[in-house]
Scaffold this active site. Structure first.
Site, PDB file in Angstrom:
ATOM      1  N   THR A 194       0.732  -1.228  -0.294  1.00 19.44           N
ATOM      2  CA  THR A 194      -0.040   0.157   0.007  1.00 19.44           C
ATOM      3  C   THR A 194       0.907   1.276  -0.122  1.00 19.44           C
ATOM      4  O   THR A 194       2.026   1.246   0.718  1.00 19.44           O
ATOM      5  CB  THR A 194      -0.879  -0.123   1.386  1.00 19.44           C
ATOM      6  OG1 THR A 194      -1.760  -1.134   1.182  1.00 19.44           O
ATOM      7  CG2 THR A 194      -1.971   1.335   1.174  1.00 19.44           C
TER       8      THR A 194
ATOM      9  N   GLU B 206      -6.477  -6.157   3.590  1.00 20.08           N
ATOM     10  CA  GLU B 206      -6.376  -7.184   2.736  1.00 20.08           C
ATOM     11  C   GLU B 206      -7.692  -7.185   1.820  1.00 20.08           C
ATOM     12  O   GLU B 206      -8.329  -8.234   1.850  1.00 20.08           O
ATOM     13  CB  GLU B 206      -6.221  -8.405   3.768  1.00 20.08           C
ATOM     14  CG  GLU B 206      -4.864  -8.518   4.436  1.00 20.08           C
ATOM     15  CD  GLU B 206      -4.218  -9.714   4.333  1.00 20.08           C
ATOM     16  OE1 GLU B 206      -4.364 -10.514   3.825  1.00 20.08           O
ATOM     17  OE2 GLU B 206      -3.132  -9.715   5.427  1.00 20.08           O
TER      18      GLU B 206
ATOM     19  N   SER C  90     -14.276  -4.837   2.306  1.00 23.96           N
ATOM     20  CA  SER C  90     -15.586  -5.699   1.917  1.00 23.96           C
ATOM     21  C   SER C  90     -16.170  -5.428   0.391  1.00 23.96           C
ATOM     22  O   SER C  90     -16.396  -6.184  -0.155  1.00 23.96           O
ATOM     23  CB  SER C  90     -16.741  -5.301   2.925  1.00 23.96           C
ATOM     24  OG  SER C  90     -16.209  -6.032   4.235  1.00 23.96           O
TER      25      SER C  90
ATOM     26  N   GLN D 132     -23.068  -4.686  23.320  1.00 27.14           N
ATOM     27  CA  GLN D 132     -24.752  -4.344  23.786  1.00 27.14           C
ATOM     28  C   GLN D 132     -24.947  -5.411  25.107  1.00 27.14           C
ATOM     29  O   GLN D 132     -25.641  -4.923  25.957  1.00 27.14           O
ATOM     30  CB  GLN D 132     -25.650  -4.843  22.663  1.00 27.14           C
ATOM     31  CG  GLN D 132     -26.818  -4.500  22.787  1.00 27.14           C
ATOM     32  CD  GLN D 132     -27.042  -2.967  22.695  1.00 27.14           C
ATOM     33  OE1 GLN D 132     -26.124  -2.184  21.967  1.00 27.14           O
ATOM     34  NE2 GLN D 132     -28.071  -2.348  23.298  1.00 27.14           N
TER      35      GLN D 132
ATOM     36  N   PRO E 239       0.790   5.943  -0.267  1.00 26.73           N
ATOM     37  CA  PRO E 239      -0.484   6.808   0.284  1.00 26.73           C
ATOM     38  C   PRO E 239      -1.574   7.012  -0.778  1.00 26.73           C
ATOM     39  O   PRO E 239      -2.737   7.170  -0.509  1.00 26.73           O
ATOM     40  CB  PRO E 239       0.616   8.140   0.297  1.00 26.73           C
ATOM     41  CG  PRO E 239       1.880   7.728   0.774  1.00 26.73           C
ATOM     42  CD  PRO E 239       2.082   6.282  -0.005  1.00 26.73           C
TER      43      PRO E 239
ATOM     44  N   GLY F 239     -23.878  -3.632  28.354  1.00 22.94           N
ATOM     45  CA  GLY F 239     -24.477  -2.495  28.498  1.00 22.94           C
ATOM     46  C   GLY F 239     -23.838  -1.571  28.659  1.00 22.94           C
ATOM     47  O   GLY F 239     -22.562  -1.475  27.867  1.00 22.94           O
TER      48      GLY F 239
HETATM   49  P1  FAD Z   1      -9.222   3.057  -0.560  1.00 25.78           P
HETATM   50  O1  FAD Z   1      -8.768   1.976  -1.650  1.00 25.78           O
HETATM   51  O2  FAD Z   1      -8.543   4.433  -0.839  1.00 25.78           O
HETATM   52  O3  FAD Z   1     -10.893   2.673  -0.329  1.00 25.78           O
HETATM   53  C1  FAD Z   1     -11.509   3.793   0.122  1.00 25.78           C
HETATM   54  C2  FAD Z   1     -12.902   3.392   0.099  1.00 25.78           C
HETATM   55  O4  FAD Z   1     -13.499   3.288  -1.251  1.00 25.78           O
HETATM   56  C3  FAD Z   1     -13.286   1.980   0.798  1.00 25.78           C
HETATM   57  O5  FAD Z   1     -14.437   1.925   1.162  1.00 25.78           O
HETATM   58  C4  FAD Z   1     -13.134   1.046  -0.340  1.00 25.78           C
HETATM   59  O6  FAD Z   1     -13.941  -0.254  -0.250  1.00 25.78           O
HETATM   60  C5  FAD Z   1     -13.839   1.929  -1.601  1.00 25.78           C
HETATM   61  N1  FAD Z   1     -13.469   1.558  -3.125  1.00 25.78           N
HETATM   62  C6  FAD Z   1     -12.302   1.739  -3.527  1.00 25.78           C
HETATM   63  N2  FAD Z   1     -12.292   1.240  -4.954  1.00 25.78           N
HETATM   64  C7  FAD Z   1     -13.817   0.711  -5.003  1.00 25.78           C
HETATM   65  C8  FAD Z   1     -14.065   0.175  -6.214  1.00 25.78           C
HETATM   66  N3  FAD Z   1     -13.797   0.057  -7.301  1.00 25.78           N
HETATM   67  N4  FAD Z   1     -15.594  -0.200  -5.934  1.00 25.78           N
HETATM   68  C9  FAD Z   1     -16.362   0.160  -4.736  1.00 25.78           C
HETATM   69  N5  FAD Z   1     -15.573   0.830  -3.494  1.00 25.78           N
HETATM   70  C10 FAD Z   1     -14.372   0.804  -3.627  1.00 25.78           C
HETATM   71  N6  FAD Z   1      -1.110  -2.592   3.512  1.00 25.78           N
HETATM   72  C11 FAD Z   1       0.032  -3.225   3.060  1.00 25.78           C
HETATM   73  O7  FAD Z   1       0.825  -3.122   2.089  1.00 25.78           O
HETATM   74  N7  FAD Z   1       0.739  -4.113   4.200  1.00 25.78           N
HETATM   75  C12 FAD Z   1       0.157  -3.967   5.498  1.00 25.78           C
HETATM   76  O8  FAD Z   1       0.832  -4.462   6.078  1.00 25.78           O
HETATM   77  C13 FAD Z   1      -0.936  -3.408   5.702  1.00 25.78           C
HETATM   78  N8  FAD Z   1      -1.336  -3.449   7.136  1.00 25.78           N
HETATM   79  C14 FAD Z   1      -2.466  -2.531   7.221  1.00 25.78           C
HETATM   80  C15 FAD Z   1      -2.802  -2.201   8.736  1.00 25.78           C
HETATM   81  C16 FAD Z   1      -3.706  -1.358   8.994  1.00 25.78           C
HETATM   82  C17 FAD Z   1      -4.144  -1.321  10.401  1.00 25.78           C
HETATM   83  C18 FAD Z   1      -4.595  -0.734   8.037  1.00 25.78           C
HETATM   84  C19 FAD Z   1      -5.563   0.160   8.373  1.00 25.78           C
HETATM   85  C20 FAD Z   1      -4.249  -0.909   6.835  1.00 25.78           C
HETATM   86  C21 FAD Z   1      -3.078  -1.870   6.317  1.00 25.78           C
HETATM   87  N9  FAD Z   1      -2.641  -2.002   4.950  1.00 25.78           N
HETATM   88  C22 FAD Z   1      -1.572  -2.534   4.798  1.00 25.78           C
HETATM   89  C23 FAD Z   1      -3.450  -1.226   3.898  1.00 25.78           C
HETATM   90  C24 FAD Z   1      -4.816  -1.667   3.603  1.00 25.78           C
HETATM   91  O9  FAD Z   1      -4.684  -2.967   2.824  1.00 25.78           O
HETATM   92  C25 FAD Z   1      -5.420  -0.736   2.764  1.00 25.78           C
HETATM   93  O10 FAD Z   1      -5.936   0.359   3.577  1.00 25.78           O
HETATM   94  C26 FAD Z   1      -6.700  -1.130   2.044  1.00 25.78           C
HETATM   95  O11 FAD Z   1      -6.166  -1.802   1.022  1.00 25.78           O
HETATM   96  C27 FAD Z   1      -7.642  -0.132   1.305  1.00 25.78           C
HETATM   97  O12 FAD Z   1      -6.890   0.836   0.713  1.00 25.78           O
HETATM   98  P2  FAD Z   1      -7.179   2.442   1.311  1.00 25.78           P
HETATM   99  O13 FAD Z   1      -7.014   2.447   2.799  1.00 25.78           O
HETATM  100  O14 FAD Z   1      -6.336   3.135   0.483  1.00 25.78           O
HETATM  101  O15 FAD Z   1      -8.807   2.657   0.902  1.00 25.78           O
END
Ligand code: FAD
Length: 383
Positions: free
Chosen positions: A126, A363, A366, A336, A128, A339
């Site tokens: 991942t 990963e 949803s 829940q 930014p 309470g």
């Molecule tokens: P975005 O991709 O920007 O998504 C934002 C929203 O848009 C979400 O609701 C998503 O479902 C929705 N969305 C995006 N595209 C679509 C689409 N085509 N159709 C419908 N809805 C869509 N990454 C690593 O590489 N290594 C790690 O070890 C790792 N550990 C993590 C640990 C934590 C605590 C967290 C929070 C994240 C971690 N991640 C890691 C990153 C994680 O895999 C990403 O946060 C995840 O893939 C979602 O990417 P994003 O946060 O950029 O959200």
């Protein structure tokens, strides 16, 4: 699929259960408040053989099958998701990828310390600007003589500040999308690689999550893992099995919710009797119990497919989607039952809900899993 555990599977599950009850669950709240699990617990996971599950013994692994891995992961998730995540990433995403894709030299160098817990791995996909759409990542890898030079930034990297090695994905060719991506094994003490811990997470507070910055990070040609341009395949194959691990962790959370809710409902009295005797409290508990059972069976099905050499990608998406949503629902239901006390840190429900919440995000969110499952059934990609 045979639902009866073999004696070996039952033994490893019991070992993990006992270890979780003695060495993880009693400290989980403390580690959460301190924002750090005890590093020693990772070494113990290694000495018990848990960090080497499914890795061949000749490379320091402990062998075992994928259901054993699922059983251990569920138990750790029941005790503390922060601990479970260290294993899911270091073993599930990194060591297993090295075992599947690494050169002989890479396996000999990295697998023994990763399996013993002496070393920790992290998975750098991942960025930014690219989360769900990981194929558009922009971290660059350019050749310089026999070396590679890496530049870019990664974020949300589990184990980031603890890790000794990062399985890093970078764009090595001029091609757009997944074809130009390669995988590298980069020691985290390589000059130019800096790490900054991300604080203020809603849950998984005991686990270090970090941003990685790469500025002129020079690694030898031998750091390339798998053929150049195959990095995205490495990442996707790691994540397909990784989703089984997250699903197992979610089953553990839901089981912890069930245990906590049943315990509390038996003790807490209102209207002259234990709240367990009120039908609507029983409904909350029964909803959790159904979610535990369904999520567990879906997760076992993935392990069964892997062991039998059957396709498992869609099954992993189904299990991960269901188990993640089930963990959030179960934690909400458990809270829940508690309470007002569920809202207080002294009781376990709040942490379970905070830890569960990330499961629908990482990963594959949803939404992304719904698209993957929809594509598998219709043959139409809706990305
Ligand atoms: P975005 O991709 O920007 O998504 C934002 C929203 O848009 C979400 O609701 C998503 O479902 C929705 N969305 C995006 N595209 C679509 C689409 N085509 N159709 C419908 N809805 C869509 N990454 C690593 O590489 N290594 C790690 O070890 C790792 N550990 C993590 C640990 C934590 C605590 C967290 C929070 C994240 C971690 N991640 C890691 C990153 C994680 O895999 C990403 O946060 C995840 O893939 C979602 O990417 P994003 O946060 O950029 O959200």
């Amino acid at each position: 699929m045979d639902l009866e555990l073999t004696p070996e599977q039952a033994a490893v599950r019991d070992l993990a259960r006992d270890f979780t009850d003695r060495e993880i669950a009693p400290y989980a709240a403390e580690w959460d408040r301190a924002e750090r699990i005890d590093r020693e617990v990772v070494r113990k996971l290694g000495s018990l053989g848990f960090l080497g599950l499914t890795v061949p013994e000749e490379y320091g692994g402990s062998g075992g099958d994928h259901l054993s891995y699922v059983l251990v992961t569920e138990e750790l998730g029941r005790g503390d998701s922060a601990v479970r995540g260290v294993l899911s990433v270091s073993l599930g995403l990194v060591a297993k990828s090295v075992a599947a894709w690494g050169s002989e030299e890479q396996k000999r160098r990295w697998l023994p310390p990763l399996c013993s817990g002496e070393a920790i791995g992290c998975f750098g996909l991942t960025e930014p600007g690219t989360g769900s759409d990981a194929a558009r990542l922009t971290t660059r890898a350019r050749r310089d003589g026999d070396d590679w030079v890496l530049d870019g930034a990664k974020t949300f990297i589990t184990n980031g500040t603890w890790a000794d090695v990062v399985l890093l994905f970078a764009r090595s060719g001029s091609e757009e999308g997944h074809r130009g991506i390669s995988a590298f094994l980069v020691p985290t003490d390589t000059p130019g690689l800096t790490r900054r811990e991300i604080h203020g997470k809603l849950g998984l507070r005991g686990q270090p999550t970090a941003e990685l910055t790469l500025e002129d990070v020079r690694v030898p040609g031998s750091a390339l893992m798998a053929p150049e341009g195959k990095g995205f395949r490495v990442a996707m194959s790691a994540l397909a099995k990784g989703r089984m691990s997250v699903a197992a962790g979610c089953v553990g959370i839901a089981q912890a919710c069930l245990d906590a809710a049943v315990g509390y409902a038996g003790e807490r009295e209102q209207f002259g009797k234990p709240i367990a005797g009120h039908q609507l409290v029983q409904e909350l508990i029964s909803d959790i119990a159904v979610d535990v059972a369904a999520a567990r069976l879906l997760t076992w099905r993935v392990a069964d497919h892997i062991e039998r050499g059957l396709p498992f990608g869609t099954e992993a998406s189904v299990a991960k989607l269901y188990a993640a949503e089930a963990a959030v629902r179960s934690a909400n239901n458990a809270l829940q039952v508690f309470g007002g006390y569920g809202y207080i840190d002294e009781f376990p429900a709040g942490k379970l809900l905070r830890d569960a919440r990330v499961m629908t995000l990482y990963e594959g969110t949803s939404q992304i899993h719904k698209l993957l499952i929809g594509r598998a059934h219709t043959g139409v990609a809706a990305f």
